[in-house]
Design a protein around this motif. Structure first.
Motif, PDB file in Angstrom:
ATOM      1  N   GLN A  85       0.845  -1.188   0.000  1.00 61.64           N
ATOM      2  CA  GLN A  85       0.000   0.000   0.000  1.00 61.64           C
ATOM      3  C   GLN A  85       0.885   1.245   0.000  1.00 61.64           C
ATOM      4  N   VAL A  86       0.420   2.290  -0.660  1.00 64.17           N
ATOM      5  CA  VAL A  86       1.169   3.536  -0.721  1.00 64.17           C
ATOM      6  C   VAL A  86       0.492   4.566   0.164  1.00 64.17           C
ATOM      7  N   GLN A  87       1.302   5.378   0.829  1.00 62.82           N
ATOM      8  CA  GLN A  87       0.795   6.486   1.625  1.00 62.82           C
ATOM      9  C   GLN A  87       1.162   7.787   0.925  1.00 62.82           C
ATOM     10  N   LEU A  88       0.204   8.698   0.867  1.00 60.12           N
ATOM     11  CA  LEU A  88       0.381   9.958   0.155  1.00 60.12           C
ATOM     12  C   LEU A  88       0.085  11.118   1.104  1.00 60.12           C
TER      13      LEU A  88
ATOM     14  N   SER B 246       5.115   7.184  -0.012  1.00 57.53           N
ATOM     15  CA  SER B 246       5.926   6.173   0.653  1.00 57.53           C
ATOM     16  C   SER B 246       5.175   4.851   0.655  1.00 57.53           C
ATOM     17  N   GLY B 247       5.899   3.761   0.850  1.00 56.46           N
ATOM     18  CA  GLY B 247       5.276   2.463   1.055  1.00 56.46           C
ATOM     19  C   GLY B 247       5.175   1.583  -0.170  1.00 56.46           C
TER      20      GLY B 247
ATOM     21  N   THR C 293       6.688   1.189  -4.602  1.00 53.71           N
ATOM     22  CA  THR C 293       7.633   1.699  -5.596  1.00 53.71           C
ATOM     23  C   THR C 293       7.014   2.871  -6.337  1.00 53.71           C
ATOM     24  N   PHE C 294       7.372   4.061  -5.913  1.00 52.92           N
ATOM     25  CA  PHE C 294       6.783   5.275  -6.472  1.00 52.92           C
ATOM     26  C   PHE C 294       7.082   5.406  -7.951  1.00 52.92           C
ATOM     27  N   SER C 295       8.317   5.085  -8.324  1.00 47.54           N
ATOM     28  CA  SER C 295       8.748   5.351  -9.694  1.00 47.54           C
ATOM     29  C   SER C 295       7.959   4.552 -10.722  1.00 47.54           C
ATOM     30  N   SER C 296       7.297   3.479 -10.324  1.00 48.09           N
ATOM     31  CA  SER C 296       6.537   2.667 -11.274  1.00 48.09           C
ATOM     32  C   SER C 296       5.054   3.019 -11.287  1.00 48.09           C
ATOM     33  N   SER C 297       4.633   3.958 -10.472  1.00 44.50           N
ATOM     34  CA  SER C 297       3.215   4.286 -10.322  1.00 44.50           C
ATOM     35  C   SER C 297       2.792   5.467 -11.178  1.00 44.50           C
ATOM     36  N   LEU C 298       1.592   5.365 -11.728  1.00 38.73           N
ATOM     37  CA  LEU C 298       0.933   6.532 -12.302  1.00 38.73           C
ATOM     38  C   LEU C 298       0.480   7.401 -11.133  1.00 38.73           C
ATOM     39  N   MET C 299       0.803   8.685 -11.184  1.00 37.92           N
ATOM     40  CA  MET C 299       0.422   9.615 -10.127  1.00 37.92           C
ATOM     41  C   MET C 299      -0.479  10.694 -10.696  1.00 37.92           C
ATOM     42  N   GLY C 300      -1.369  11.203  -9.874  1.00 38.58           N
ATOM     43  CA  GLY C 300      -2.287  12.197 -10.375  1.00 38.58           C
ATOM     44  C   GLY C 300      -2.806  13.121  -9.286  1.00 38.58           C
ATOM     45  N   TRP C 301      -3.562  14.114  -9.743  1.00 34.52           N
ATOM     46  CA  TRP C 301      -4.243  15.050  -8.856  1.00 34.52           C
ATOM     47  C   TRP C 301      -5.719  15.119  -9.242  1.00 34.52           C
ATOM     48  N   PHE C 302      -6.555  15.146  -8.224  1.00 32.89           N
ATOM     49  CA  PHE C 302      -7.983  15.357  -8.370  1.00 32.89           C
ATOM     50  C   PHE C 302      -8.361  16.533  -7.477  1.00 32.89           C
ATOM     51  N   ARG C 303      -9.585  17.039  -7.667  1.00 37.75           N
ATOM     52  CA  ARG C 303     -10.063  18.094  -6.786  1.00 37.75           C
ATOM     53  C   ARG C 303     -11.560  17.931  -6.542  1.00 37.75           C
ATOM     54  N   GLN C 304     -12.000  18.483  -5.424  1.00 44.05           N
ATOM     55  CA  GLN C 304     -13.420  18.433  -5.093  1.00 44.05           C
ATOM     56  C   GLN C 304     -13.829  19.757  -4.479  1.00 44.05           C
ATOM     57  N   ALA C 305     -14.730  20.440  -5.169  1.00 43.88           N
ATOM     58  CA  ALA C 305     -15.291  21.690  -4.674  1.00 43.88           C
ATOM     59  C   ALA C 305     -16.529  21.387  -3.829  1.00 43.88           C
ATOM     60  N   PRO C 306     -16.915  22.304  -2.943  1.00 49.04           N
ATOM     61  CA  PRO C 306     -18.091  22.073  -2.098  1.00 49.04           C
ATOM     62  C   PRO C 306     -19.330  21.780  -2.931  1.00 49.04           C
ATOM     63  N   GLY C 307     -20.023  20.718  -2.588  1.00 47.32           N
ATOM     64  CA  GLY C 307     -21.247  20.377  -3.281  1.00 47.32           C
ATOM     65  C   GLY C 307     -21.062  19.736  -4.640  1.00 47.32           C
ATOM     66  N   LYS C 308     -19.822  19.453  -5.012  1.00 46.58           N
ATOM     67  CA  LYS C 308     -19.549  18.858  -6.321  1.00 46.58           C
ATOM     68  C   LYS C 308     -18.812  17.535  -6.169  1.00 46.58           C
TER      69      LYS C 308
END
Length: 119
Positions: free
Chosen positions: A1-4, A25-26, A28-43
């Motif tokens: 498991q990975v911790q972010l 951490s936790g 192999t970071f270098s082999s993982s697809l990484m991304g960003w998401f966002r959540q606005a209030p009510g959405k």
């Protein structure tokens, strides 16, 4: 498991910039697809950007040209540089790890960091 763990959120005026960081951490970071998401209030939570282990990136249309995702595999860290921020960018931003099938599939989330853009 990975911790972010995200950092770098805050309050900024419209037109300003912020850089978010996500330390992994936790697994192999270098082999993982990484991304960003966002959540606005009510959405619903929405995809922002993703970066492959080799550095290839993809963006949602509503941030293309304003946001840049990058990663440093030596530091197990992924970044999101946000420029020309708009009030509608206000949201909790979440770092994510996973894989890509038509869209990003996530198997690990960070706790989120608040970004507030004032007009």
């Amino acid at each position: 498991q990975v911790q972010l763990v995200e950092s770098g959120g805050g309050m900024v005026q419209a037109g300003g910039s912020l850089r978010l960081s996500c330390a992994a951490s936790g697994r192999t970071f270098s082999s993982s697809l990484m991304g960003w998401f966002r959540q606005a209030p009510g959405k619903e939570r929405e995809f922002v950007a993703a970066i492959s282990r080799s550095g290839g990136s993809t963006y949602a249309d509503y941030v293309k040209g304003r946001f840049t995702i990058s990663r440093d595999n030596a530091k197990n860290t992924v970044y999101l540089q946000m420029s020309s921020l708009k009030p509608e960018d206000t949201a909790v931003y979440y770092c994510a790890a996973g894989w890509w099938i038509d869209t990003m599939k996530v198997d690990a989330w960070g706790q989120g960091t608040q970004v507030t853009v004032s007009s």
